[in-house]
Design an enzyme around this catalytic site. Structure first.
Site, PDB file in Angstrom:
ATOM      1  CG  HIS A 376      33.996  41.575  41.136  1.00 40.19           C
ATOM      2  ND1 HIS A 376      33.801  42.189  42.357  1.00 40.19           N
ATOM      3  CD2 HIS A 376      32.940  40.763  40.964  1.00 40.19           C
ATOM      4  CE1 HIS A 376      32.684  41.748  42.903  1.00 40.19           C
ATOM      5  NE2 HIS A 376      32.133  40.874  42.078  1.00 40.19           N
ATOM      6  CE  LYS A 569      46.598  47.130  48.027  1.00 37.50           C
ATOM      7  NZ  LYS A 569      45.164  47.362  47.983  1.00 37.50           N
ATOM      8  NE  ARG A 570      46.300  36.335  46.168  1.00 34.34           N
ATOM      9  CZ  ARG A 570      45.654  35.256  45.728  1.00 34.34           C
ATOM     10  NH1 ARG A 570      44.471  34.945  46.218  1.00 34.34           N
ATOM     11  NH2 ARG A 570      46.205  34.473  44.820  1.00 34.34           N
ATOM     12  CE  LYS A 575      45.432  43.213  43.887  1.00 32.55           C
ATOM     13  NZ  LYS A 575      44.188  43.911  44.281  1.00 32.55           N
ATOM     14  CB  THR A 680      37.084  46.172  49.763  1.00 34.09           C
ATOM     15  OG1 THR A 680      37.889  45.029  49.448  1.00 34.09           O
ATOM     16  CG2 THR A 680      35.895  46.203  48.818  1.00 34.09           C
ATOM     17  CE  LYS A 684      37.642  44.981  54.099  1.00 41.63           C
ATOM     18  NZ  LYS A 684      38.235  43.762  53.500  1.00 41.63           N
TER      19      LYS A 684
HETATM   20  C1  F58 Z   1      38.469  42.195  43.233  1.00 48.15           C
HETATM   21  N1  F58 Z   1      38.549  41.033  42.403  1.00 48.15           N
HETATM   22  C2  F58 Z   1      38.955  43.453  42.529  1.00 48.15           C
HETATM   23  N2  F58 Z   1      38.903  38.784  42.098  1.00 48.15           N
HETATM   24  O1  F58 Z   1      40.273  43.254  42.075  1.00 48.15           O
HETATM   25  C3  F58 Z   1      38.901  44.598  43.531  1.00 48.15           C
HETATM   26  O2  F58 Z   1      39.278  45.800  42.921  1.00 48.15           O
HETATM   27  C4  F58 Z   1      37.487  44.730  44.081  1.00 48.15           C
HETATM   28  O3  F58 Z   1      37.470  45.647  45.131  1.00 48.15           O
HETATM   29  C5  F58 Z   1      37.007  43.382  44.628  1.00 48.15           C
HETATM   30  O4  F58 Z   1      37.120  42.381  43.637  1.00 48.15           O
HETATM   31  C6  F58 Z   1      35.567  43.441  45.074  1.00 48.15           C
HETATM   32  O5  F58 Z   1      34.763  43.984  44.068  1.00 48.15           O
HETATM   33  C7  F58 Z   1      38.904  39.843  42.939  1.00 48.15           C
HETATM   34  O6  F58 Z   1      39.164  39.739  44.131  1.00 48.15           O
HETATM   35  C8  F58 Z   1      39.287  37.533  42.416  1.00 48.15           C
HETATM   36  O7  F58 Z   1      39.843  37.255  43.457  1.00 48.15           O
HETATM   37  C9  F58 Z   1      38.957  36.467  41.389  1.00 48.15           C
HETATM   38  C10 F58 Z   1      38.815  35.119  42.031  1.00 48.15           C
HETATM   39  C11 F58 Z   1      38.496  34.055  40.999  1.00 48.15           C
HETATM   40  C12 F58 Z   1      39.474  34.038  39.865  1.00 48.15           C
HETATM   41  C13 F58 Z   1      39.691  35.407  39.273  1.00 48.15           C
HETATM   42  C14 F58 Z   1      40.002  36.464  40.312  1.00 48.15           C
END
Ligand code: F58
Length: 839
Positions: A376, A569-570, A575, A680, A684
């Site tokens: 990811h 978003k985070r 970002k 994502t 939406k």
């Molecule tokens: C996200 N990753 C990607 N990781 O940033 C985003 O582009 C993508 O759409 C999404 O995954 C789904 O594929 C993400 O959310 C985390 O939150 C991890 C959680 C555990 C620690 C490292 C980051």
């Protein structure tokens, strides 16, 4: 075979529950009141909204359990290949409306509740989000479960039942404060505790070797230093309009029952029990970090805890129906949601070799046939690397197995691929760093998986060219793309009923709820004026809800004619929320410098930003403070009035997203090209007719293909230009408008100037890793196009309709169908028509 009493009365048992619970209004009311009285033990004449929620939830849970039981019995009977989705995160949000919708009982429940004197809307609000995830990755896992159930796949999710989910964000004087999210306070009605489904999970200790039998086979025995018990909690996942009900099994840690008699007998009874209690801390809290990899021992414990319990469970289920492991790969597929569950690989090897006496070759053959892995991120700082010393201490047997896997892998590289020297070292699972030896989890996952996939076309291409380049060279056939998707049940049908109704009325069918491609049918109406008016009406309704939310938050009544411009978003440097706010600063400055006459031409905007910063991510926290500071100055400036408003929405979560996304006109997807794996929320927003202003990054690229670049506001450099621009960034001319906006902050226009220095430093003086300055001019031009197209309502509405019409590809049903066909090789198992539901 039914196990049970000595004189089982099958006929009676079957006849007692021979049909599903009834869903007419009166039956539902009876069931709700029954639960008020007997489950909640409250008076049926006096219960508040929360109790009404719990009672209604329990009545719905009964209906879920029926389906769950039948689905699982059916699968046991059919014994098809099953798929298990292993994830450290599931960001479920609320369940009530989702379950009502998927069971097709919204209307009777609404009527039942209102007949009893309760508003469905208020009852729903009593539910707390299950926030067992950070962001995109965790929410994706939840969308996938919904699609797997809806597609009748024989699928289970496995994860952790954290007692504290994602922290609650409180913004006080502009600063983020984290508060614990103890979401289980009043109990969680959607889970079923399985006190008898438990497994021991071991940690620490040492490994001893015994020679066994005539062939002198070595037998490894792990004498653990600590043992905890994993207890299963099942969460039914209903498919939409199908009796299939999938399962999400979450594990909680409990002290193990094997008491250390020594300690008890030496008299320290109380401290022995207290010591045992520590086991529970393993599943107490979700790590809220989405920025850099943090090598915390407890996190590694959580990972092993999750996969160990899960693999024991999967192996047990398999062994119930099979005498040996020959058919294991034909019956089991496991998807690793990022590298977090990668320890499942050595754990399966250990179970096969040490507990079932299989040899290495057979065990490895099985292991490499069942695992596949999703990546990811390409950001190197986020890739997991665990110190060998820590793995060795916590999981000594697993570390041996990882060494063995690596040794054989390196042999293969030399012998079959002629790789040696530095290149060999570069591909090694174990790497020497300045902090000592590390295990590269992505490499371990790659070596043992039959397939690895990225989450959008561009991302899947990038991983082959960057982080996994050497692996792609030897195993090109392992690499696939699976573009993300989201479930249209939650993200359109449930969160935007007026739009859903308009779509159904226009297409003349509700089939888009399971076949999202049908949205294409809206294209022919995009320029139809009558339809546009209806579309505008529906958007207005959603905007009113969002405006009400802002009113509750700030007391302000926002201008309904304004563009509702959203970035949620985070908070992360890549970002680029900072770039967003810099453009807001310029807009503010421009309005201030205008004459009253000129201001009449300004397109009003309501800028809405939301998202959590990882608690240790200093710059992200400063970005939140900056947004709040700009918001304060701008919003109280009477000269600006309602031409510009800025709001930071605290505690952005799934439930808030369900209000914010439908109510937006414009959404920002503005990451530096090549940094956002997919995104994502972009999908939406598009589904809900919100226009995207964004870069050619992640899934934006494919969204542009589907809905047309001309219906989006694309700007910025391409990913392929990024590496060179980064090299040169010290010498690039800084855009004067960028400099001006930065100076306003620096000069204290919004107060707190010193506090923002680290932020400003991060984008000036030749740093600017994420190229904000470089993309800024192009971004401003895109924003200009937004304003000018908003002025022509027909043009905007057409684009809004075409956004929804073009979003069919981004259903997680499509994504899951592709995983099932190309990776898992599992087939739908639609339940047979019920003839007496329990035979
Ligand atoms: C996200 N990753 C990607 N990781 O940033 C985003 O582009 C993508 O759409 C999404 O995954 C789904 O594929 C993400 O959310 C985390 O939150 C991890 C959680 C555990 C620690 C490292 C980051």
């Amino acid at each position: 075979p039914v196990e049970g009493g000595d004189h089982l009365n099958r006929e009676l048992l079957y006849s007692l529950l021979d049909s599903y619970l009834k869903n007419d209004v009166v039956s539902i009311q009876e069931s709700i009141v029954h639960h008020v009285e007997f489950t909640l033990a409250r008076s049926r004449y006096k219960f508040d909204n929360r109790e009404a929620y719990f009672a209604a939830a329990h009545s719905l849970r009964d209906r879920l359990i029926e389906r769950w039981n039948d689905t699982q019995a059916w699968l046991k009977y059919k014994d098809p290949k099953r798929v298990y989705y292993l994830s450290m995160e599931f960001l479920m949000g609320r369940t009530f409306l989702n379950a009502l919708h998927n069971l097709g009982v919204i209307a009777p429940y609404q009527e039942a509740l209102s007949g009893l004197g309760y508003e469905m809307e208020n009852v729903q609000q009593a539910e707390r989000d299950a926030a067992l995830g950070n962001g995109g990755l965790g929410r994706l896992a939840s969308c996938f479960l919904d699609s797997m159930a809806t597609l009748n796949l024989p699928a289970w999710g496995y994860g952790i039942r954290y007692e504290y989910g994602m922290f609650r964000q409180v913004v006080s004087e502009g600063f983020q404060k984290e508060q614990p999210d103890y979401w289980l306070t009043f109990g969680y009605p959607w889970e079923i505790e399985r006190p008898h489904v438990t497994y021991p999970v071991k940690f620490y200790g040492h490994v001893s070797v015994h020679e066994e039998g005539s062939d002198g086979r070595q037998n490894f025995v792990w004498n653990a230093g600590e043992e905890v018990t994993a207890v299963a909690y099942d969460n039914p996942i209903p498919g939409f309009k199908t009796p299939t009900c999938a399962n999400l099994r979450l594990w909680a840690a409990k002290p193990c029952q094997e008491f250390d008699l020594e300690a008890f007998n030496t008299g320290d009874y109380v401290s022995s029990i207290i010591d045992k209690q520590k086991a529970e801390t393993i599943t107490s809290v979700l790590y809220p970090d989405d920025k850099t990899f943090e090598g915390k021992e407890l996190r590694l414990k959580q990972q092993h805890f999750m996969v160990s319990a899960t693999l024991q469970d999967i192996v047990r289920r398999y062994k119930e129906q099979h005498k040996d492991f020959d058919a294991f790969p034909e019956k089991v597929a496991m998807q690793l949601n990022d590298t977090h569950p990668t320890l499942g690989i050595p754990e399966l090897m250990r179970i096969l070799m040490d507990e079932n006496r299989l040899g290495w070759t057979q065990s490895w053959d099985i292991t490499t046939k069942v695992f596949s892995f999703t990546n990811h991120t390409v950001l190197p700082e986020a890739l997991e690397q665990w110190p060998v010393s820590l793995v060795e201490k916590l999981l000594p047997r697993h570390m041996q197995i990882i060494y063995d896997i690596n040794w054989r892998f390196l042999q293969e590289l030399q012998q079959n691929h002629g790789i040696s020297g530095d290149k060999l070292g570069n591909m090694s699972i174990i790497v020497d760093t300045e902090y000592g030896k590390m295990v590269r989890m992505a490499y371990l996952a790659l070596v043992a998986s039959h397939t690895v996939n990225g989450v959008a076309a561009m991302h899947s291409k990038l991983i082959k060219e960057t982080i996994f380049k050497d692996f792609n060279a030897i195993w090109p056939e392992k690499f696939q793309n699976k573009t993300n998707g989201v479930t249209q049940r939650r993200w359109l049908a449930q969160c935007n009923p007026p739009l859903a109704k308009l779509i159904t009325d226009t297409l003349g069918t509700e089939a888009w709820v399971t076949h999202l491609d049908l949205l294409q049918g809206l294209r022919e109406h995009a320029e139809d004026e009558e339809f546009q008016q209806k579309w505008a009406g529906v958007k207005k309704e959603a905007k009113v809800k969002l405006a009400n939310m802002i009113k509750d938050l700030s007391g302000d009544e926002v201008n309904m004619e304004a563009i509702f411009d959203v970035q949620v978003k985070r908070i992360h440097e890549y970002k680029r929320q900072f770039m967003n706010i810099l453009s807001v600063v310029l807009r503010y400055d421009r309005i201030k410098s205008m004459s009253p006459e000129e201001r009449k031409d300004v397109v009003p905007r309501v800028v809405i930003i939301g998202g959590k910063a990882a608690p240790g991510y200093d710059l992200a926290k400063r970005i939140i403070k900056l947004i709040s500071a700009v918001s304060e100055t701008v919003n109280k400036d009477s000269e600006v009035g309602d031409l510009l408003k800025v709001y930071f929405v605290p505690d952005y979560n799934v439930s808030l997203a369900e209000v914010i996304i439908p109510g937006s006109d414009l959404n920002q997807q503005i990451s530096t090209a090549g940094t956002e794996a997919s995104g994502t929320s972009n999908m939406k927003f598009a589904m809900n007719g919100s226009l995207i202003i964004g870069t050619m990054d992640g899934a934006n690229v494919e969204i542009a293909e589907e809905i047309g670049e001309e219906n989006m506001f694309i700007f910025g450099v391409d990913a392929k230009e990024v590496p060179e621009l980064r090299e040169q960034r010290e010498y690039l001319q800084v855009d004067p408008q960028f400099q001006h906006a930065v100076n306003m902050i620096k000069n204290g226009h919004f107060g707190w100037n010193d506090y923002f220095n680290p932020l400003i430093d991060s984008v000036t003086g030749g740093r600017d890793w994420y190229l904000l300055a470089n993309d800024f001019n192009s971004y401003l031009q895109a924003q200009e196009r937004v304003d000018s197209e908003w002025r022509d309502k027909k043009v905007w509405l057409k684009k809004s309709i075409l956004s929804t019409a073009g979003s069919g590809k981004f259903s997680s049903d499509r994504t899951i169908h592709e995983y099932a066909e190309d990776i898992w090789k599992v087939e739908p198992q639609p339940p047979s028509p019920p003839e007496g539901r329990r035979e």
